[in-house]
Design an enzyme around this catalytic site. Structure first.
Site, PDB file in Angstrom:
ATOM      1  N   ASP A  71       0.836  -1.202   0.000  1.00 40.17           N
ATOM      2  CA  ASP A  71       0.000   0.000   0.000  1.00 40.17           C
ATOM      3  C   ASP A  71       0.871   1.252   0.000  1.00 40.17           C
ATOM      4  OD1 ASP A  71      -2.124  -1.728   0.228  1.00 40.17           O
ATOM      5  OD2 ASP A  71      -2.261  -1.522   2.406  1.00 40.17           O
TER       6      ASP A  71
HETATM    7  N1  URA Z   1      -1.145  -5.986   3.965  1.00 41.46           N
HETATM    8  C1  URA Z   1      -1.687  -4.744   3.931  1.00 41.46           C
HETATM    9  O1  URA Z   1      -2.730  -4.504   4.485  1.00 41.46           O
HETATM   10  N2  URA Z   1      -1.012  -3.775   3.260  1.00 41.46           N
HETATM   11  C2  URA Z   1       0.183  -3.988   2.656  1.00 41.46           C
HETATM   12  O2  URA Z   1       0.761  -3.053   2.080  1.00 41.46           O
HETATM   13  C3  URA Z   1       0.730  -5.278   2.717  1.00 41.46           C
HETATM   14  C4  URA Z   1       0.041  -6.264   3.386  1.00 41.46           C
END
Ligand code: URA
Length: 240
Positions: free
Chosen positions: A110
């Site tokens: 993310d």
């Molecule tokens: N899980 C999440 O919620 N976000 C990420 O970036 C990676 C794993």
């Protein structure tokens, strides 16, 4: 292999541009100037420079990036700068069979997640790493909004149901570091998985950092935004 083809394979531009770079005297090979674009070299282990910048030949590129916060793992980002802007242009221009050139991220993090991200132009590697059958463990350092407790940890380990699949997902390991910090190991990579799992046990993710993939750890040697080539040993570690 001709030096112009070596340059082309490493992402220095079209064949014509690569021939021009050599003919105009911008290239050295093994420390010596090389202006014959048809000169042949064994590419394996070849060290050359283009406009003074050293570049080691790699048949396939395997890259480790320390992803900083506020970057998107997309070629066409919507809000934040793309992680691809952190890489030098040869890595982004390496020729590929498909329509997309250069290295691609192996899975996504993310925009607000930091840490270890792999990129490669080896499609088979991406497939292998992304396949649920291979269960490569990924370790996340999670900062939570609310204090952690035993009930949450037990639920994360025994499995929680997310909204897109009735089959529960569980953490492969879950170690409480302190009241607000958890080290969570997952072997799948569902969309927003860590955030959704923490929400499913009544907590909330305030910070997320990926510290390890397989046996490969992100160390402090690589600052946020920096990248490096993966070594053959790193590639073995990733699978262990
Ligand atoms: N899980 C999440 O919620 N976000 C990420 O970036 C990676 C794993």
């Amino acid at each position: 292999m001709q030096i112009q083809d070596i340059l082309y394979s490493q992402g220095f531009g079209t064949r014509r541009v690569c021939a021009g770079l050599v003919q105009q005297g911008f290239v050295t090979v093994g420390g010596e100037p090389c202006s014959d674009s048809a000169a042949r070299f064994d590419p394996e282990g070849l060290q050359f420079t283009v406009q003074g910048k050293p570049w080691p030949y790699h048949e396939k590129a395997y890259i480790l990036l320390h992803k900083p916060a506020g970057t998107e793992c997309s070629q066409k980002p919507s809000t934040y700068p793309s992680i691809y802007t952190l890489l030098p242009s040869p890595l982004r221009l390496r020729p590929q069979k498909g329509p997309v050139q250069g290295v691609q991220a192996v899975g996504r993090l993310d925009q607000d997640t930091t840490g270890l991200l792999l990129l490669t132009d080896d499609g088979k590697f991406i497939h292998r790493m992304s396949s649920p059958r291979h269960h490569v463990p990924k370790v996340y350092e999670v900062t939570t909004k609310h204090p952690l407790d035993d009930v949450q940890v037990r639920k994360l380990l025994s499995g929680v149901v997310l909204d897109d699949d009735p089959k529960p997902v569980k953490a492969a390991a879950c170690a409480v570091v302190d009241d607000f910090h958890l080290r969570l190991t997952l072997t799948e990579g569902k969309y927003h998985q860590v955030k959704r799992m923490l929400a499913a046990v009544g907590n909330r993710v305030e910070g997320l950092h990926r510290s390890q993939i397989g046996g490969l750890e992100l160390t402090e040697a690589l600052a946020p935004g920096q990248w490096r080539w993966l070594t053959a040993d790193d590639l073995v570690l990733i699978r262990s």
